[in-house]
Design an enzyme around this catalytic site. Structure first.
Site, PDB file in Angstrom:
ATOM      1  N   ILE A 151       5.176  -0.107  36.970  1.00 58.67           N
ATOM      2  CA  ILE A 151       4.766  -1.151  37.917  1.00 58.67           C
ATOM      3  C   ILE A 151       5.184  -2.519  37.377  1.00 58.67           C
ATOM      4  CG2 ILE A 151       2.805   0.178  38.804  1.00 58.67           C
ATOM      5  CD1 ILE A 151       0.989  -1.854  37.232  1.00 58.67           C
ATOM      6  N   ASP A 152       5.487  -2.593  36.067  1.00 55.00           N
ATOM      7  CA  ASP A 152       5.758  -3.901  35.439  1.00 55.00           C
ATOM      8  C   ASP A 152       7.153  -4.441  35.755  1.00 55.00           C
ATOM      9  OD1 ASP A 152       3.307  -3.413  34.227  1.00 55.00           O
ATOM     10  OD2 ASP A 152       4.200  -2.676  32.372  1.00 55.00           O
ATOM     11  N   ARG A 187     -14.284 -22.770  45.756  1.00 56.53           N
ATOM     12  CA  ARG A 187     -14.238 -22.344  44.361  1.00 56.53           C
ATOM     13  C   ARG A 187     -12.808 -22.279  43.838  1.00 56.53           C
ATOM     14  NH1 ARG A 187     -18.390 -17.301  45.229  1.00 56.53           N
ATOM     15  NH2 ARG A 187     -20.262 -18.353  44.509  1.00 56.53           N
ATOM     16  N   MET A 194      -1.733  -7.010  36.025  1.00 63.64           N
ATOM     17  CA  MET A 194      -1.013  -6.328  34.946  1.00 63.64           C
ATOM     18  C   MET A 194       0.437  -6.816  34.871  1.00 63.64           C
ATOM     19  SD  MET A 194      -2.150  -2.377  34.914  1.00 63.64           S
ATOM     20  CE  MET A 194      -3.666  -1.840  34.154  1.00 63.64           C
ATOM     21  N   ARG A 196       2.161  -6.344  31.489  1.00 61.80           N
ATOM     22  CA  ARG A 196       2.466  -6.378  30.053  1.00 61.80           C
ATOM     23  C   ARG A 196       3.134  -7.693  29.637  1.00 61.80           C
ATOM     24  NH1 ARG A 196       4.972  -1.566  26.885  1.00 61.80           N
ATOM     25  NH2 ARG A 196       6.471  -1.760  28.564  1.00 61.80           N
ATOM     26  N   ARG A 289     -14.578 -18.327  39.628  1.00 57.58           N
ATOM     27  CA  ARG A 289     -14.786 -16.878  39.514  1.00 57.58           C
ATOM     28  C   ARG A 289     -13.483 -16.252  39.050  1.00 57.58           C
ATOM     29  NH1 ARG A 289     -19.244 -18.312  39.974  1.00 57.58           N
ATOM     30  NH2 ARG A 289     -20.816 -17.726  41.517  1.00 57.58           N
ATOM     31  N   ARG A 298      -2.143   0.371  40.029  1.00 53.90           N
ATOM     32  CA  ARG A 298      -1.415   1.626  39.741  1.00 53.90           C
ATOM     33  C   ARG A 298      -1.769   2.735  40.715  1.00 53.90           C
ATOM     34  NH1 ARG A 298      -1.572   1.757  33.389  1.00 53.90           N
ATOM     35  NH2 ARG A 298      -2.505   3.809  33.684  1.00 53.90           N
TER      36      ARG A 298
HETATM   37  O1  F6P Z   1       2.921  -0.436  31.861  1.00 48.86           O
HETATM   38  C1  F6P Z   1       2.043  -0.256  32.906  1.00 48.86           C
HETATM   39  C2  F6P Z   1       0.711  -0.827  32.584  1.00 48.86           C
HETATM   40  O2  F6P Z   1      -0.085  -0.633  33.721  1.00 48.86           O
HETATM   41  C3  F6P Z   1       0.702  -2.276  32.111  1.00 48.86           C
HETATM   42  O3  F6P Z   1       0.855  -3.194  33.168  1.00 48.86           O
HETATM   43  C4  F6P Z   1      -0.625  -2.364  31.383  1.00 48.86           C
HETATM   44  O4  F6P Z   1      -0.600  -3.340  30.374  1.00 48.86           O
HETATM   45  C5  F6P Z   1      -0.757  -1.002  30.786  1.00 48.86           C
HETATM   46  O5  F6P Z   1       0.065  -0.128  31.525  1.00 48.86           O
HETATM   47  C6  F6P Z   1      -2.179  -0.480  30.762  1.00 48.86           C
HETATM   48  O6  F6P Z   1      -2.206   0.796  30.242  1.00 48.86           O
HETATM   49  P1  F6P Z   1      -3.490   1.730  30.052  1.00 48.86           P
HETATM   50  O7  F6P Z   1      -3.245   2.918  30.906  1.00 48.86           O
HETATM   51  O8  F6P Z   1      -3.495   2.066  28.590  1.00 48.86           O
HETATM   52  O9  F6P Z   1      -4.710   0.973  30.460  1.00 48.86           O
END
Ligand code: F6P
Length: 371
Positions: A151-152, A187, A194, A196, A289, A298
């Protein structure tokens, strides 16, 4: 790129490694149906390579994948064969007799397990970690084709990875929903997504969802600049603000927010949103917030774009095996699917170029990046 004209193939294996991503099941279907077309048998290795290295006590670690088994799964999130980001065969966790857990390189053992199971080729579906493992297995003599998942969107050598479009679409919808509640309460809302070490999800969803501030790892931010952008909005009578922050973002001269470091696995990132929200609340005096979209990105059904590239990647992976290729990854090179050496893909992750057209457009739209 090794190429042997007519390999004798009877049975191939599939593995899904690392974090799951919408489209995994569509790739599985693409592989199984194409393999069936060639008259080959297909099996899924359960949970990365654990099905071969650490098979369950009862039953097999290999799942037979027939056309019947993959019927109606194109639209399903997750992976029917399971995945793990803790089963790297190069650092496989092994429990010793005294109860201690140590990491062992079990890649040669894995290659032997492949041969024993009479597997003629492997389709390894994964992100940079899984593809680096696939590259090692190819070098050890297995016939391996990689498929780019994450997804990254941080893999080089491909115009897109499957899963990214779905994650961005959902994040955009969430940001849209948060606008109305933020506006009603006047607010500041900070949305952590996510991605990474790359800011692709934050950038694309932030721009598409009309965020006012986007913080990404590629552009270290100064919190005072972000606070000033919010104050400037207040002065214009715009009494709420939407801030999107990538989990890997960090302040200029500061560190990214790490939850956990694990040997043989990627760092777990998270928590920057909470930090940014607290600082903005203190600096602007506004009610703030924060929300972490996390693993919601995901899950769910893949978008049409992700379904289509996933099915195309699966088909192309099997055709690559039939053509005698190995040590390559299928890649999107619009309008075609092409093949690139695995070694090239795993050398470096792909980051957002800070001067790219989308960032320039965002700046023209008045979006602040905190720099
Ligand atoms: O690489 C995909 C990802 O969803 C990243 O965006 C995120 O940092 C990581 O995996 C999280 O992984 P886990 O499944 O260990 O929580």
């Amino acid at each position: 790129m090794k190429r042997n004209r007519k390999p004798k193939i009877r049975r191939i294996a599939l593995s899904t490694g690392g974090g799951d991503a919408p489209g995994l099941n569509a790739v599985i279907r693409g592989v199984v149906m194409t393999a069936h077309h060639y008259g080959w048998e297909c099996v899924g290795i359960r949970e990365g390579y654990s099905g071969l290295l650490d098979p369950p006590k009862h039953g097999s670690g290999l799942m037979p994948l027939t056309p019947e088994r993959v019927r109606g799964i194109t639209h399903l999130g997750g992976t029917i064969i399971g995945t793990t980001n803790l089963g790297n065969p190069l650092y496989f966790p092994t429990r010793l007799a005294d109860g201690r857990v140590v990491e062992r390189d079990r890649s040669s053992e894995l290659v032997r397990a492949f041969r024993r199971a009479k597997l003629d080729a492997l389709v390894a579906i994964g992100g940079d970690g899984s593809l680096a493992i696939a590259n090692v297995l190819a070098k050890k003599g297995l016939r391996v084709i990689g498929v780019p998942k994450t997804i990254d969107n941080d893999l080089s050598q491909t115009a897109a990875t499957f899963g990214f479009d779905t994650a961005v679409s959902f994040a955009t919808e969430c940001i849209e929903r948060l606008h109305t509640t933020a506006a009603s309460h006047r607010r500041v809302i900070v949305v952590e997504v996510m991605g990474r070490y790359a800011g692709w999800i934050a950038m694309n969803a932030g721009v598409s969802g009309d965020a006012h501030v986007i913080l990404i790892p590629e552009i270290p931010y100064r919190i005072e600049r972000v606070a000033e952008a919010i104050r400037a909005r207040e002065r214009r009578g715009e009494r709420y603000s939407m801030v999107v922050v990538a989990e890997g973002a960090r302040p200029k001269g500061g560190h990214r927010s790490i939850i956990e470091k694990r040997a043989g696995a990627a760092e777990r990132l998270g928590g920057i949103g909470k930090h940014v929200a607290a600082e903005l609340s203190a600096l602007t005096g506004k009610e703030t917030r924060q929300i972490v979209l996390g693993h919601l990105l995901r899950g769910g059904e893949p978008t049409t774009f992700d379904r289509l590239i996933s099915l195309r990647f699966g088909g192309a992976a099997v055709r690559a095996i039939a053509e005698g290729r190995s040590g390559v990854m299928v890649a999107l090179a619009p309008p075609k699917v092409s093949y690139v050496p695995l070694a090239k893909v795993t050398r470096k992750i792909r980051n957002v170029p800070p001067n790219c057209d989308t960032i320039r457009t965002a700046r023209d739209l008045g979006i602040c990046f905190g720099d």
